[in-house]
Design a protein around this motif. Structure first.
Motif, PDB file in Angstrom:
ATOM      1  N   VAL A  42       0.858  -1.182   0.000  1.00 50.08           N
ATOM      2  CA  VAL A  42       0.000   0.000   0.000  1.00 50.08           C
ATOM      3  C   VAL A  42       0.895   1.234   0.000  1.00 50.08           C
ATOM      4  O   VAL A  42       1.794   1.358   0.831  1.00 50.08           O
ATOM      5  CB  VAL A  42      -0.913   0.013   1.254  1.00 50.08           C
ATOM      6  N   CYS A  43       0.673   2.125  -0.985  1.00 53.93           N
ATOM      7  CA  CYS A  43       1.474   3.348  -1.091  1.00 53.93           C
ATOM      8  C   CYS A  43       0.880   4.385  -0.134  1.00 53.93           C
ATOM      9  O   CYS A  43      -0.195   4.926  -0.378  1.00 53.93           O
ATOM     10  CB  CYS A  43       1.453   3.848  -2.536  1.00 53.93           C
ATOM     11  N   CYS A  46       0.262   7.750  -1.655  1.00 48.52           N
ATOM     12  CA  CYS A  46      -0.890   7.795  -2.572  1.00 48.52           C
ATOM     13  C   CYS A  46      -2.198   7.952  -1.795  1.00 48.52           C
ATOM     14  O   CYS A  46      -3.093   8.692  -2.210  1.00 48.52           O
ATOM     15  CB  CYS A  46      -0.985   6.522  -3.402  1.00 48.52           C
ATOM     16  N   ILE A  47      -2.318   7.243  -0.693  1.00 49.34           N
ATOM     17  CA  ILE A  47      -3.598   7.276   0.025  1.00 49.34           C
ATOM     18  C   ILE A  47      -3.633   8.389   1.074  1.00 49.34           C
ATOM     19  O   ILE A  47      -4.648   8.629   1.710  1.00 49.34           O
ATOM     20  CB  ILE A  47      -3.938   5.908   0.668  1.00 49.34           C
TER      21      ILE A  47
ATOM     22  N   ILE B  31      -4.594  -5.008  -0.812  1.00 54.11           N
ATOM     23  CA  ILE B  31      -4.459  -4.811  -2.258  1.00 54.11           C
ATOM     24  C   ILE B  31      -3.953  -6.083  -2.930  1.00 54.11           C
ATOM     25  O   ILE B  31      -3.399  -6.962  -2.276  1.00 54.11           O
ATOM     26  CB  ILE B  31      -3.539  -3.616  -2.599  1.00 54.11           C
ATOM     27  N   THR B  33      -1.549  -8.423  -4.931  1.00 61.39           N
ATOM     28  CA  THR B  33      -0.078  -8.459  -4.893  1.00 61.39           C
ATOM     29  C   THR B  33       0.502  -9.418  -5.943  1.00 61.39           C
ATOM     30  O   THR B  33       1.642  -9.858  -5.815  1.00 61.39           O
ATOM     31  CB  THR B  33       0.409  -8.889  -3.491  1.00 61.39           C
ATOM     32  N   CYS B  46      -4.963   4.286  -9.412  1.00 63.26           N
ATOM     33  CA  CYS B  46      -4.019   4.106  -8.304  1.00 63.26           C
ATOM     34  C   CYS B  46      -3.753   2.632  -8.022  1.00 63.26           C
ATOM     35  O   CYS B  46      -4.683   1.845  -7.897  1.00 63.26           O
ATOM     36  CB  CYS B  46      -4.564   4.778  -7.055  1.00 63.26           C
ATOM     37  N   TYR B  47      -2.465   2.264  -7.903  1.00 68.20           N
ATOM     38  CA  TYR B  47      -2.167   0.851  -7.619  1.00 68.20           C
ATOM     39  C   TYR B  47      -2.417   0.502  -6.162  1.00 68.20           C
ATOM     40  O   TYR B  47      -2.296  -0.659  -5.784  1.00 68.20           O
ATOM     41  CB  TYR B  47      -0.791   0.407  -8.089  1.00 68.20           C
ATOM     42  N   SER B  48      -2.772   1.485  -5.372  1.00 65.02           N
ATOM     43  CA  SER B  48      -3.179   1.169  -4.000  1.00 65.02           C
ATOM     44  C   SER B  48      -4.696   1.016  -3.879  1.00 65.02           C
ATOM     45  O   SER B  48      -5.214   0.871  -2.776  1.00 65.02           O
ATOM     46  CB  SER B  48      -2.689   2.247  -3.038  1.00 65.02           C
ATOM     47  N   GLY B 165      -7.882   4.502  -3.625  1.00 66.66           N
ATOM     48  CA  GLY B 165      -7.088   3.783  -2.630  1.00 66.66           C
ATOM     49  C   GLY B 165      -7.369   4.233  -1.204  1.00 66.66           C
ATOM     50  O   GLY B 165      -7.678   3.419  -0.335  1.00 66.66           O
ATOM     51  N   LEU B 169      -9.433   1.872   1.648  1.00 65.78           N
ATOM     52  CA  LEU B 169      -8.517   1.243   2.600  1.00 65.78           C
ATOM     53  C   LEU B 169      -8.722   1.782   4.015  1.00 65.78           C
ATOM     54  O   LEU B 169      -8.684   1.031   4.989  1.00 65.78           O
ATOM     55  CB  LEU B 169      -7.063   1.450   2.157  1.00 65.78           C
TER      56      LEU B 169
END
Lengths: 51, 288
Positions: A42-43, A46-47, B31, B33, B46-48, B165, B169
């Protein structure tokens, strides 16, 4: 008009060749692994959780 | 091909679903993987995001630049170059999930506004500045003692990361929820502003901020996917120009850097003079 279309065709071919070359070089340098290492966690930036 | 553009909303929905196929991630609060995450998707995604199955190209570019292994990413640049020369901003019009979300928001009833040209024109250049400064320069040159940088665009600007994301999350993961601070609320404010503007202005993020759109726009004039106008068939009725949501001077600037290939001009043309074409430039046909 002929010059214009010829130039565009050559630019398209040159850009495709450059793109394929760049991807191959990047793969050889192991950049895909760097992307994967980043993308599977998880970035926090980014979040918006990182400070 | 005209049919594809008529049902563009469904194509966008399908592209969003394919880019975010790991729907179980929303329930699990984690997420995906898998190995597919090394492949960059064409749009801003977003990759998250718990459902994302690929890497966001802008995030991936910054991931390589902020590391201490490489100063330049041939892999991501090559991928963007390839997508750019094949499709140009057709990606914005058909494949980008965040572009689709903005379009859906614009369908919410309310007063729609057009940005005055004096403000609109200089603002459209802002996205190139965002690309150069926040995606390329700052992540490359602002580094700590270990040579590690920060993904400036993702951290300070990207509302897609917060929407796709951050919110899912934070809602499903208690440990992330416990660590919310200024950054999260700053990005929430940016997201709310983007949502509010999207309701009254057509795709404001794509027009003014998106660095991915800025990169693809450089290839709009030479991309294999392009719009063509049969000048003999054009009756200068101006319907294409009034149908264009990006407010481009049509048909003169048909493949302008601002064209997202939504195909509305093509569908509006009563003479069928505007067509979509995919392929290398036709040398021989022009010589005839």
């Amino acid at each position: 008009m002929r010059k214009h279309w010829c130039a565009r065709r050559w630019m398209q071919l040159a850009a495709i060749a450059a793109a394929v070359g760049c991807i191959a070089l990047g793969l050889a340098r192991g950049e895909a692994a760097v992307v994967l290492r980043k993308a599977v966690f998880v970035c926090l930036e980014c979040i918006g959780v990182a400070g | 091909m005209k049919r594809l553009f008529r049902h563009r909303g469904w194509v966008q929905a399908l592209a969003t679903l394919l880019t975010n196929a790991n729907l179980r991630g929303f329930a699990r609060g984690g997420i995906y993987t898998g190995a597919a995450k090394r492949i960059c998707v064409p749009g801003l995604n977003c990759y998250s995001c718990p459902a994302a199955t690929g890497a966001c190209p802008i995030g991936a570019l910054q991931a390589v630049l902020t590391g201490n292994q490489h100063n330049f990413s041939f892999y991501v640049t090559g991928t963007l170059l390839l997508i750019g020369v094949l499709l140009g901003r057709l990606v914005c019009g058909l494949l980008c999930p965040f572009g689709w979300i903005q379009e859906l928001l614009h369908k919410i009833p309310g007063r729609k506004r057009k940005v005055p040209k004096a403000v609109d024109r200089p603002l459209r250049k802002l996205k190139y500045g965002v690309l150069l400064l926040f995606v390329l320069a700052l992540p490359t040159f602002v580094v700590d003692g270990f040579g590690l940088g920060v993904p400036w665009f993702c951290k300070w600007i990207c509302p897609a990361g917060t929407l796709e994301g951050g919110i899912p999350l934070v809602l499903t993961n208690a440990s992330l929820r416990a660590n919310l601070g200024f950054m999260f609320w700053w990005k929430m404010c940016l997201l709310l502003l983007t949502i509010a503007f999207s309701i009254c202005i057509y795709r404001p993020f794509c027009r003014y901020i998106c660095p991915l759109g800025a990169f693809y726009s450089l290839f709009n004039r030479i991309s294999l996917a392009r719009l063509e106008c049969n000048e003999g068939g054009c009756v200068s009725c101006g319907r294409c120009a009034s149908a264009c949501p990006m407010e481009i001077s049509l048909p003169a600037k048909l493949n302008s850097a601002e064209c997202i290939r939504c195909g509305k001009c093509m569908n509006a043309c009563p003479e069928g003079a505007i067509t979509f074409r995919f392929g290398l430039a036709r040398v021989r046909e022009e010589l005839r």
